[in-house]
Design a protein around this motif. Structure first.
Motif, PDB file in Angstrom:
ATOM      1  N   GLN B  43     -24.224  13.744 -16.546  1.00 61.04           N
ATOM      2  CA  GLN B  43     -24.536  12.764 -15.502  1.00 61.04           C
ATOM      3  C   GLN B  43     -24.577  11.361 -16.086  1.00 61.04           C
ATOM      4  O   GLN B  43     -24.085  10.395 -15.473  1.00 61.04           O
ATOM      5  N   SER B  44     -25.152  11.235 -17.265  1.00 58.84           N
ATOM      6  CA  SER B  44     -25.261   9.923 -17.912  1.00 58.84           C
ATOM      7  C   SER B  44     -23.880   9.337 -18.189  1.00 58.84           C
ATOM      8  O   SER B  44     -23.634   8.154 -17.957  1.00 58.84           O
ATOM      9  N   SER B  47     -22.073   8.355 -15.014  1.00 57.92           N
ATOM     10  CA  SER B  47     -22.600   7.127 -14.391  1.00 57.92           C
ATOM     11  C   SER B  47     -21.955   5.878 -15.001  1.00 57.92           C
ATOM     12  O   SER B  47     -21.849   4.850 -14.342  1.00 57.92           O
ATOM     13  N   SER B  48     -21.502   5.967 -16.258  1.00 61.14           N
ATOM     14  CA  SER B  48     -20.827   4.804 -16.847  1.00 61.14           C
ATOM     15  C   SER B  48     -19.307   4.944 -16.832  1.00 61.14           C
ATOM     16  O   SER B  48     -18.597   3.954 -16.897  1.00 61.14           O
ATOM     17  N   PRO B  50     -17.108   6.885 -14.274  1.00 63.86           N
ATOM     18  CA  PRO B  50     -16.907   7.788 -13.130  1.00 63.86           C
ATOM     19  C   PRO B  50     -15.557   8.506 -13.233  1.00 63.86           C
ATOM     20  O   PRO B  50     -14.584   7.936 -13.714  1.00 63.86           O
TER      21      PRO B  50
END
Lengths: 270, 284
Positions: B43-44, B47-48, B50
């Protein structure tokens, strides 16, 4: 030397297995956890090229033990050393523990140990010195509120080992009882020791050193081994001070420590 | 799209390296210890970056059987999604232990994770590395300088000290990289060790005792993990195999004189014995 190790797949049992394999002993390993047992067997064989036989066994189950003994007899296996390492503990006050878990502690730590010891003493190699080791605990030296169902069975082992040693004295055998303080065997025990603060660290001994020195003490005919100078001093205090004082001091210490780590499942310091 | 595998990719240097490589268009396979940590790391990164092509596998690399299980999963993945090619394997997962503790196999944990896990995982993925002419990169440490391998007791069961064990394991990383180059450079594979410097990660904070004590004072002076990640990125994305063995801040650095062919070969043979494998049997 043929050595049987009960509870060989984890913690002190595994460290003992490594130490024995390093010394070139032939090993028979048992544990409840078959998968872990096969891992340590394979690891020892790869590393030391020694003979290792492993058989899973539930030491608290008479049928399982009988099956293991049949296996020993079928293969003509006899021993020079028995290391009774298997043991368990559940933290918490007496009333907060589940009834069956209390019984489990006695069943494994005491009843199973006696069952195996009796069986293996009848399977000694003829004409050779025999050594057996019982793992008691520093906790056996004191009345231990909040660890009473752990400490009392350990006291049983301490007294039993001392008595058995006397009985076997004329039979070229020695019995050593090991009374360690804390040892870091897994993440849970590390957390439990950390929760005791400086006292936890000071009374903790390195696993590999305890394993090595316990074997040395057993082979040199010693009766009891308490690892660590501080632990030996504490054991003396336990004999000198009135038991109610000791119980009060232990309660104060464990109450604080257990509050910190009781949310860690199956936390124990050995 | 080139595939890169990063172990220990759920935090610290591994996570930032995976993020940077994903930003540069690589397909990332991350490895973490638990499913929860893997999901969090994925997820991390998403988030940067996509839509980054990234997949995580959970495995406790300290245990040999877990490395073998992971190797089988990765092999299946690479055959299905990467034409059987692995562009780079980053053996980053590592630990520091205050106390002597053993794996299921009875092996000391720092030696098992910091060296043997990477050794065994590289073995399981060697056909894919050979197919791609890939790179193997270990996370090392400056602390390997002044260290030696205790050949008579490589797990230090007679003489354990946490820092000694850590330093030895980091020297082993260099010796393994040297041995890989000696054996496989002619087949198109190159191995490297990255010195990340002092990095602000969590490696020592989960431990007690001397490791935690030492790390508490050193950690605040560490650089962010994104800094050493640039060196991994540099080694992965260079068009030609960079020529050196030991890199820091994207530059080749001198390393311990204890790293030589003879020592490297000795460790390689010992590691094969401890892992129960023979590299020589592997073909592309």
């Amino acid at each position: 030397m043929n050595v049987m190790i009960m509870g060989a797949a984890g913690g002190l049992g595994r460290a003992m297995a490594v130490e024995c394999a390093r010394r070139g002993y032939h090993l028979f390993l048992t544990d409840l956890d078959e998968q872990a047992l096969l891992c340590i067997k394979a690891g020892l064989e790869r590393r030391f090229r020694t003979t290792v036989v492993a058989k899973a066994c539930d030491l608290t189950d008479g049928g399982s033990v009988d099956a293991m003994l049949c296996f020993l007899d079928r293969n003509g296996l006899k021993f020079d050393m028995l290391l009774n390492i298997a043991g368990t503990d559940f933290e918490g006050s007496f009333l907060s523990r589940e009834r069956e878990k209390i019984v489990q502690i006695i069943a494994l730590n005491d009843a199973a140990t006696l069952r195996i010891t009796h069986a293996i003493l009848h399977r000694r190699r003829q004409g050779r010195r025999f050594v057996t080791l019982f793992v008691s605990s520093l906790a056996s030296m004191f009345p231990m509120p909040l660890k009473a169902t752990y400490a009392a069975p350990k006291r049983f082992l301490l007294d039993f080992a001392t008595a058995l040693r006397q009985e076997l004295k004329g039979q070229n055998a020695n019995v050593l009882v090991l009374c360690p303080g804390g040892m870091v065997t897994n993440d849970a025990s590390a957390a439990a020791i950390a929760a005791q603060g400086i006292w936890g660290t000071l009374t903790t001994n390195p696993l590999e050193v305890v394993a090595r020195k316990a074997l040395d003490h057993a082979l040199h005919g010693k009766r009891c081994y308490i690892p660590g100078v501080l632990n030996r001093m504490l054991s003396v205090l336990g004999k000198i001070l009135p038991p109610p004082w000791v119980a009060a001091a232990v309660y104060w210490r464990w109450h604080r420590a257990q509050r910190k780590w009781l949310n860690v499942p199956n936390a124990h310091a050995r | 799209m080139q595939t890169v595998i990063v172990t220990g990719a759920t935090s610290g240097i591994g996570l930032e390296t995976a993020r940077l490589l994903a930003q540069h268009g690589m397909r990332i396979i991350g490895v973490g210890r638990t499913e929860a940590h893997c999901a969090q790391a994925k997820q991390s990164i998403l988030s940067s970056v996509p839509d980054a092509p990234i997949h995580f596998y959970a495995a406790d690399l300290m245990q040999r059987r877990e490395v073998l299980r992971l190797g089988a999963l990765l092999a299946h993945d690479l055959e299905g999604n990467s034409d059987g090619r692995l562009f780079a394997l980053i053996n980053n997962a590592g630990c520091a232990r205050s106390w002597y503790r053993t794996t299921e196999d009875g092996y000391e944990q720092q030696f098992a994770l910091n060296h043997l896990a990477g050794f065994l995982l590289t073995y399981t993925l060697l056909p894919f590395l050979l197919h791609a002419g890939g790179r193997v990169i270990m996370t090392g440490s400056q602390s390997h300088k002044g260290a030696k391998v205790y050949w008579q007791d490589v797990m230090l069961s007679r003489n354990y000290h946490p820092l000694r064990a850590y330093k030895q394991s980091k020297l082993c990383n260099l010796l393994f990289a040297q041995a890989l180059n000696d054996r496989y450079a002619a087949h198109g594979i190159r191995a490297y060790v990255v010195d990340p410097g002092l990095v602000n990660t969590d490696i020592g904070t989960k431990e007690q005792g001397i490791v935690r004590f030492a790390w508490r004072f050193r950690k605040p002076f560490g650089v962010p993990p994104a800094i050493p990640a640039q060196t991994f990125d540099f080694l992965c994305r260079a068009q030609e195999h960079p020529p050196g063995l030991y890199y820091a801040l994207c530059r080749e650095k001198p390393y311990s004189s204890a790293v030589g062919k003879e020592q490297a070969e000795r460790l390689f043979i010992l590691s094969e014995q401890l892992c129960g494998i023979t590299y020589g049997e592997v073909r592309a």
